[in-house]
Design an enzyme around this catalytic site. Sequence first.
Site, PDB file in Angstrom:
ATOM      1  N   THR A   1       2.330  10.288   4.671  1.00 17.89           N
ATOM      2  CA  THR A   1       2.476   9.120   3.874  1.00 17.89           C
ATOM      3  C   THR A   1       2.984   8.177   4.339  1.00 17.89           C
ATOM      4  O   THR A   1       3.521   8.072   5.905  1.00 17.89           O
ATOM      5  CB  THR A   1       3.375   9.871   2.674  1.00 17.89           C
ATOM      6  OG1 THR A   1       4.779   9.882   3.345  1.00 17.89           O
ATOM      7  CG2 THR A   1       3.253  11.007   1.783  1.00 17.89           C
TER       8      THR A   1
ATOM      9  N   ASP B   1       0.341   5.428   0.602  1.00 19.03           N
ATOM     10  CA  ASP B   1      -0.824   6.291   1.043  1.00 19.03           C
ATOM     11  C   ASP B   1      -0.177   7.604   1.156  1.00 19.03           C
ATOM     12  O   ASP B   1       0.703   8.287   1.454  1.00 19.03           O
ATOM     13  CB  ASP B   1      -0.935   5.944   2.653  1.00 19.03           C
ATOM     14  CG  ASP B   1      -1.632   4.750   2.805  1.00 19.03           C
ATOM     15  OD1 ASP B   1      -2.313   4.073   2.146  1.00 19.03           O
ATOM     16  OD2 ASP B   1      -1.463   4.239   4.102  1.00 19.03           O
TER      17      ASP B   1
ATOM     18  N   GLU C   1      -2.474  10.785   3.101  1.00 15.97           N
ATOM     19  CA  GLU C   1      -3.291  11.031   3.978  1.00 15.97           C
ATOM     20  C   GLU C   1      -3.248  12.451   4.555  1.00 15.97           C
ATOM     21  O   GLU C   1      -2.262  12.744   4.991  1.00 15.97           O
ATOM     22  CB  GLU C   1      -3.300  10.150   5.121  1.00 15.97           C
ATOM     23  CG  GLU C   1      -3.612   8.623   4.854  1.00 15.97           C
ATOM     24  CD  GLU C   1      -3.540   7.557   5.887  1.00 15.97           C
ATOM     25  OE1 GLU C   1      -4.459   6.610   5.987  1.00 15.97           O
ATOM     26  OE2 GLU C   1      -2.344   7.867   6.604  1.00 15.97           O
TER      27      GLU C   1
ATOM     28  N   GLY D   1      -2.620  13.445  17.420  1.00 15.33           N
ATOM     29  CA  GLY D   1      -2.538  11.874  17.918  1.00 15.33           C
ATOM     30  C   GLY D   1      -4.038  11.506  18.619  1.00 15.33           C
ATOM     31  O   GLY D   1      -4.045  10.488  19.300  1.00 15.33           O
TER      32      GLY D   1
ATOM     33  N   ARG E   1       5.681   2.994   8.391  1.00 16.00           N
ATOM     34  CA  ARG E   1       6.695   3.882   7.913  1.00 16.00           C
ATOM     35  C   ARG E   1       6.195   5.317   7.460  1.00 16.00           C
ATOM     36  O   ARG E   1       6.343   5.977   6.259  1.00 16.00           O
ATOM     37  CB  ARG E   1       7.024   3.302   6.265  1.00 16.00           C
ATOM     38  CG  ARG E   1       7.850   2.058   6.518  1.00 16.00           C
ATOM     39  CD  ARG E   1       8.344   1.540   5.399  1.00 16.00           C
ATOM     40  NE  ARG E   1       8.995   0.175   5.277  1.00 16.00           N
ATOM     41  CZ  ARG E   1       8.261  -1.036   5.174  1.00 16.00           C
ATOM     42  NH1 ARG E   1       6.983  -0.976   4.840  1.00 16.00           N
ATOM     43  NH2 ARG E   1       8.816  -1.971   5.500  1.00 16.00           N
ATOM     44  N   GLU E   2       5.477   5.687   8.523  1.00 17.44           N
ATOM     45  CA  GLU E   2       4.975   7.120   8.346  1.00 17.44           C
ATOM     46  C   GLU E   2       5.714   8.307   8.342  1.00 17.44           C
ATOM     47  O   GLU E   2       6.856   8.264   9.059  1.00 17.44           O
ATOM     48  CB  GLU E   2       4.091   7.412   9.608  1.00 17.44           C
ATOM     49  CG  GLU E   2       2.748   6.532   9.895  1.00 17.44           C
ATOM     50  CD  GLU E   2       2.775   5.378  10.238  1.00 17.44           C
ATOM     51  OE1 GLU E   2       4.010   5.287  10.886  1.00 17.44           O
ATOM     52  OE2 GLU E   2       2.116   4.520  10.602  1.00 17.44           O
TER      53      GLU E   2
ATOM     54  N   GLU F   1       0.810  -1.153  -0.244  1.00 16.97           N
ATOM     55  CA  GLU F   1      -0.149  -0.066  -0.291  1.00 16.97           C
ATOM     56  C   GLU F   1       0.864   1.223   0.008  1.00 16.97           C
ATOM     57  O   GLU F   1       1.719   1.306   0.503  1.00 16.97           O
ATOM     58  CB  GLU F   1      -0.802  -0.243   1.290  1.00 16.97           C
ATOM     59  CG  GLU F   1      -1.998   1.099   1.318  1.00 16.97           C
ATOM     60  CD  GLU F   1      -2.898   1.074   2.424  1.00 16.97           C
ATOM     61  OE1 GLU F   1      -3.481  -0.078   2.391  1.00 16.97           O
ATOM     62  OE2 GLU F   1      -3.235   2.030   3.140  1.00 16.97           O
TER      63      GLU F   1
END
Length: 289
Positions: free
Chosen positions: A123, A107, A109, A202, A133-134, A105
Amino acid sequence: MSSLIFVFLIVLFTDDGVLVRGGNSEINFDQNYKVIWGDNHAVSLNQGTEIQLLMDNSSGAGIGSKMDYGSGFFHLRIKVPGNDSAGVVTAYYMSSQGSSSRHDELDFELLGNREEKPYILQTNVFADDGGNREQKLKLWFDPRQDFHDYQILWNQHHIVFFVDNIPIRVFKNMSNIGVSYPTKPMQIHASLWDGDSWATDGGRTKINWSSAPFKAYFQGFDVKGCEVLQNSSDIQHCDSDKYQWNTPSFWQLDPVRQRQYEDVKTRYMIYDYCTDRKRNPTPPLECQH
Ligand SMILES: *[C@@H]1O[C@H](CO)[C@@H](O)[C@H](O)[C@H]1NC(C)=O
Ligand SMILES: *[C@@H]1O[C@H](CO)[C@@H](O)[C@H](O)[C@H]1NC(C)=O
Ligand SMILES: *[C@@H]1O[C@H](CO)[C@@H](O)[C@H](O)[C@H]1NC(C)=O
Ligand SMILES: *[C@@H]1O[C@H](CO)[C@@H](O)[C@H](O)[C@H]1NC(C)=O
Ligand SMILES: *[C@@H]1O[C@H](CO)[C@@H](O)[C@H](O)[C@H]1NC(C)=O
């Protein structure tokens, strides 16, 4: 002299200019996409060349490509909900079928925020695994005001996320040193959904439902991708250099884009899993290179 410059510009434009800038934004939504969920929360505008997704307290909505793809240079033009959109997530992503832990995937966001506060772009990359892996960026513009182009280049060599043609993230194929890299056919998706358990501060800043319905807008339904059959394991043909995004000029960032990318990382990145020592006492393998 001037004709030389002219020729040079033509070459530039026909080389990757057209591809990077996206093509025909007059393509009808129905040609390549369908509504996947929240049917009555998706509205077709401008003769089907634009889609509005709505979210209220009963539902958000999601769209997806009819086909699966095995490589490509994908894009969507997006305008996110305005005013107070805290907790509301506008997502644009590529995803393999099913929700197993061995999942691919990619991303984008866009994380909504209180009216006076900026959106954050997150991402993530899942490569045969659970992601985690943000990266997060402040944007250099207000995505509520206008449409912007969000792009994903995916070939054998790297995956590059772009915003308005500026590279903001590069995930290289490092399978030679044991880092997984996406291998499965993926569909294109976009959605508007309630992420208030995590998205803003958060999860501490919640959706203010008196601002509903939230509205996100999407354009640019042309697709530059290599089509594959659903759930097919054969995506080898998607490596062919008959597709422009597989040709050598797309194997790595050129010097101009490399500088833009460094600049984005220096000036706008506010979170990177690679440097989060609490979460990853030992940096993940792909971060060590
Ligand atoms: C959802 O929103 C509608 C319209 O604003 C309101 O009438 C209704 O009570 C809300 N429902 C819930 C469960 O909050
Ligand atoms: C923002 O709020 C104002 C005032 O309530 C309203 O007129 C406007 O349409 C809203 N904008 C968006 C993008 O929702
Ligand atoms: C592809 O795989 C997914 C998940 O395993 C499944 O839900 C879907 O029905 C499959 N599609 C086809 C066409 O076989
Ligand atoms: C990753 O790169 C290797 C060469 O280092 C190549 O053999 C492999 O096919 C690539 N993987 C994918 C999924 O494209
Ligand atoms: C929610 O929005 C309403 C109307 O704009 C406002 O009066 C109220 O203070 C907001 N609530 C929060 C928690 O911001």
